[in-house]
Enzyme design. Sequence first.
Site, mmCIF file in Angstrom:
data_model
loop_
_atom_site.group_PDB
_atom_site.id
_atom_site.type_symbol
_atom_site.label_atom_id
_atom_site.label_comp_id
_atom_site.label_asym_id
_atom_site.label_seq_id
_atom_site.Cartn_x
_atom_site.Cartn_y
_atom_site.Cartn_z
ATOM 1 N N TYR A 1 0.863 -1.186 0.000
ATOM 2 C CA TYR A 1 0.000 0.000 0.000
ATOM 3 C C TYR A 1 0.894 1.229 0.000
ATOM 4 O O TYR A 1 1.891 1.303 0.734
ATOM 5 C CB TYR A 1 -0.900 0.029 1.238
ATOM 6 C CG TYR A 1 -1.625 1.348 1.418
ATOM 7 C CD1 TYR A 1 -2.820 1.604 0.756
ATOM 8 C CD2 TYR A 1 -1.100 2.346 2.240
ATOM 9 C CE1 TYR A 1 -3.478 2.816 0.902
ATOM 10 C CE2 TYR A 1 -1.752 3.560 2.399
ATOM 11 C CZ TYR A 1 -2.939 3.790 1.719
ATOM 12 O OH TYR A 1 -3.581 4.984 1.862
ATOM 13 N N GLU B 1 -3.865 7.417 -3.469
ATOM 14 C CA GLU B 1 -3.694 6.057 -2.955
ATOM 15 C C GLU B 1 -3.377 5.101 -4.100
ATOM 16 O O GLU B 1 -4.001 5.187 -5.171
ATOM 17 C CB GLU B 1 -4.960 5.566 -2.249
ATOM 18 C CG GLU B 1 -5.144 6.120 -0.849
ATOM 19 C CD GLU B 1 -6.284 5.436 -0.121
ATOM 20 O OE1 GLU B 1 -6.181 5.283 1.112
ATOM 21 O OE2 GLU B 1 -7.277 5.054 -0.772
#
Length: 388
Positions: free
Chosen positions: A109, A196
């Site tokens: 991530y 993101e």
Amino acid sequence: MNLHEYQAKRLFHNHGIPVPKGKVAETLDTALHVAKELGGESWMVKAQVHAGGRGKAGGIRKVQGEAELKQAVEGMLKNRLVTKQTSAEGQIINQVLIEQPTTIARELYLGMLVDRERERIVFMGSEAGGMEIEEVARTEPEKILTLEINPATGLQAFQCRLFAFGLGLGPQVKELGLIMQGLYRLFTSKDLSLVEINPLVVTETQTLLALDAKINLDDSALYRHPELQELRDPEQEDEREYRAQQHGLNYVSLDGDIGCMVNGAGLAMATMDLIKLQGGQPANFLDVGGGTTSEKVAEAFKLIISDPKVKAILVNIFGGIVRCDLIAEGIIQAVREVHLSVPVVVRLEGTNVERGRQLLAESGLAIDATEDLTDAAKKVVAAAGGKH
């Protein structure tokens, strides 16, 4: 303002961030053409909506062969996708992204946001990327790495290396550095508020690839980026909130049945708190601004009554920059124009307040004017069928 995944990936590509090969399609024929152009026998079909959790909701599918591709595309286009981040109605799917599949060795991530307390842009990363990253952040926050960027120096190469080591990367250290530098340039040059990549994957060939892309733009800076404003998709936004923006109003839909119209964000929050204190539930946050006009008031009323849940309306105006008599004239004009069928309680205070109250009293309309805010909240809750 949010971007679709395919729009975000175009920006990624323009800033040197590797993304899978793919194209967006709005029709089945286009999707079949894109698949043929990409080659191979399997593809990823990804619904383009402004919501997370698409994978678990069936909005991301790996298909094998043309028959499965047709089934997936037809099952998505013009239908609604309901995820944990949407309403019960879900979001309409007008486009699908067709991509080449990727063989994944690891999922990471990587994200960026603005930490307003520290006044810094912050990178976030985790070795536990993928669909459960929110749960990881909630239950195992120690697995989330953070990196603050000093605006005076910008992102430094050694910081990227340390971040890569923290994510357990070896051969990909340099590659991650290039991705982070590209994200930092994108973030600062386009005035983003959030980015993101979930997941950022290590592929079978040990290279990094941004498998997903999420970008939020800072609405206050959009005037500097007309090319980004053109990417807005109104169908992915709340219809009333979008209409409010077109008229310079700040509107947020809520779940209650008492419509609120207030000037000033702080006063609006206090008004909603008082409604709840008296046993009611606000149907919206609506700030018409300090320099409101009768036209804005009329548009505000139209927005409020377009919500079928609204059973009563509370108008709470403090006349400072704009006189209360002008506000009263706007309220009277608006009530007549939109043919209100729900009770209206008005509380005015400020400059020329006596004249404003007189105009409301002499209007002949079913407007309940009051001087006290608590009394106004009690009356509107009672009018909506609440406990008072």
